[in-house]
Motif scaffolding. Structure first.
Motif, short mmCIF file in Angstrom:
data_model
loop_
_atom_site.label_atom_id
_atom_site.label_comp_id
_atom_site.label_asym_id
_atom_site.label_seq_id
_atom_site.Cartn_x
_atom_site.Cartn_y
_atom_site.Cartn_z
N UNK A 17 27.85 12.77 74.29
CA UNK A 17 27.80 14.00 74.57
C UNK A 17 27.59 15.24 73.66
N UNK A 18 27.73 16.38 73.73
CA UNK A 18 28.21 17.09 72.88
C UNK A 18 29.76 17.56 73.76
N UNK A 19 31.00 17.85 72.70
CA UNK A 19 32.56 18.28 73.31
C UNK A 19 32.26 19.62 73.17
N UNK A 20 32.61 20.77 74.17
CA UNK A 20 32.89 22.14 73.82
C UNK A 20 34.37 22.60 74.29
N UNK A 21 35.33 23.20 73.08
CA UNK A 21 35.63 24.32 73.62
C UNK A 21 35.75 25.68 72.80
N UNK A 22 37.31 26.05 73.03
CA UNK A 22 37.03 27.48 72.87
C UNK A 22 38.37 27.99 72.47
N UNK A 23 38.79 28.72 71.51
CA UNK A 23 41.03 29.18 70.43
C UNK A 23 40.22 30.92 71.26
N UNK A 24 41.20 31.66 71.98
CA UNK A 24 41.09 33.40 72.00
C UNK A 24 41.72 33.99 71.17
N UNK A 25 41.25 34.20 70.23
CA UNK A 25 41.58 35.29 69.09
C UNK A 25 41.30 36.80 69.43
N UNK A 26 42.51 37.65 68.31
CA UNK A 26 42.65 39.34 68.37
C UNK A 26 41.49 40.04 68.56
N UNK A 27 40.41 38.85 67.45
CA UNK A 27 39.16 39.81 67.50
C UNK A 27 38.00 38.86 68.25
N UNK A 28 38.02 38.35 69.34
CA UNK A 28 37.42 37.75 70.14
C UNK A 28 37.65 35.97 70.62
N UNK A 29 36.84 35.61 71.75
CA UNK A 29 36.75 33.82 71.51
C UNK A 29 35.60 33.86 70.66
N UNK A 30 36.41 32.24 69.95
CA UNK A 30 35.79 31.62 69.19
C UNK A 30 35.65 30.53 69.72
N UNK A 31 33.93 29.60 70.02
CA UNK A 31 34.36 28.89 71.23
C UNK A 31 32.60 27.84 69.64
N UNK A 32 33.78 26.66 69.91
CA UNK A 32 33.15 25.43 68.86
C UNK A 32 32.33 24.04 69.30
N UNK A 33 31.96 22.87 69.21
CA UNK A 33 31.79 22.33 69.41
C UNK A 33 31.57 21.13 68.69
N UNK A 34 31.35 19.77 69.26
CA UNK A 34 31.47 18.36 68.54
C UNK A 34 30.91 17.59 69.08
N UNK A 35 29.95 16.51 68.79
CA UNK A 35 29.20 15.51 69.27
C UNK A 35 30.11 14.27 69.54
N UNK A 57 40.93 16.91 62.72
CA UNK A 57 40.11 17.21 63.02
C UNK A 57 40.08 18.89 64.16
N UNK A 58 39.39 20.11 63.45
CA UNK A 58 40.15 21.63 63.72
C UNK A 58 39.60 21.52 65.49
N UNK A 59 38.73 20.96 65.65
CA UNK A 59 38.40 20.37 67.22
C UNK A 59 39.23 19.97 68.26
N UNK A 60 40.30 19.82 67.12
CA UNK A 60 41.30 18.73 68.01
C UNK A 60 42.52 19.94 68.05
N UNK A 61 42.41 20.75 67.34
CA UNK A 61 43.68 21.85 67.50
C UNK A 61 43.11 22.44 68.76
N UNK A 62 41.99 23.02 68.19
CA UNK A 62 41.38 24.15 69.21
C UNK A 62 41.07 23.75 70.71
N UNK A 63 41.35 22.93 71.03
CA UNK A 63 41.70 21.67 72.26
C UNK A 63 43.38 21.95 72.65
N UNK A 64 43.52 21.72 72.10
CA UNK A 64 45.46 21.23 72.05
C UNK A 64 45.37 23.11 72.28
#
Length: 173
Positions: A17-35, A57-64
């Motif tokens: 699978x590819x799992x995606x998430x994002x974080x909202x920052x003042x400069x906009x939404x930053x998406x990330x994805x990992x296998x 994992x920085x991705x874990x931090x984003x999901x949380x």
């Protein structure tokens, strides 16, 4: 006793699978994805799935932080995609810029055109050893008939050669 879990688990075929998430920052939404190949359905009522991610994992931090994620189940035509999102975050960002995906209506996490997808809202997390299991409640899902699934086995991607014969209901645990 010295147990080589990695060597043994390489003999266990899993989907990819590819799992995606994002974080909202003042400069906009930053998406990330990992296998991820550590996806498990853990409950049908309520509908819950779990993914395993390394603690660091920085991705874990984003999901949380975002408390949402989407899971796209890959088919045999997506081995390159799986490889691209199994890389470091800076390399994933480059791959993400050319990814054909749309924000999910329920979560905003990116959903890839794939045989199956799930949008999830954070439900719970449990730390074990060097990984954290993130359990998400499935709030949207979809399927479409596609090519056979992409399988990970012995450290590489494979195609399923034929469809399996369904189990009889009494054989399912």
């Amino acid at each position: 006793m010295n147990v080589d879990l990695r060597a043994t688990m390489r003999t266990f075929a899993t989907g990819v699978t590819v799992v995606t998430t994002y974080v909202d920052r003042p400069e906009g939404r930053r998406h990330d994805a990992v296998t991820v190949n550590s996806l498990s359905s853990v409950s049908l009522e309520p509908p819950l799935v779990a993914i395993g991610l390394r603690h660091a994992s920085p991705f874990l931090a984003d999901v949380l932080e975002s408390r949402v994620f989407a899971v796209s189940i890959l088919d045999v035509g997506a081995a390159d995609l799986a490889g691209a999102f199994a890389a470091r975050r800076d390399q994933r960002a480059a791959a993400l810029s050319s990814l054909s995906a749309t924000p999910g209506a329920a979560t905003g996490a990116l959903v890839i055109d794939s045989p199956g997808w799930l949008e999830c809202v954070y439900h719970q997390q449990v730390a074990f050893g060097d990984h954290t299991l993130v359990v998400g409640e499935v709030v949207a899902a979809g399927v479409q008939e596609r090519r056979p699934p992409l399988i990970f086995l012995h450290g590489s991607y494979h195609a399923l050669a034929q469809r399996a014969v369904p189990l009889l209901p009494e054989a399912i645990c």
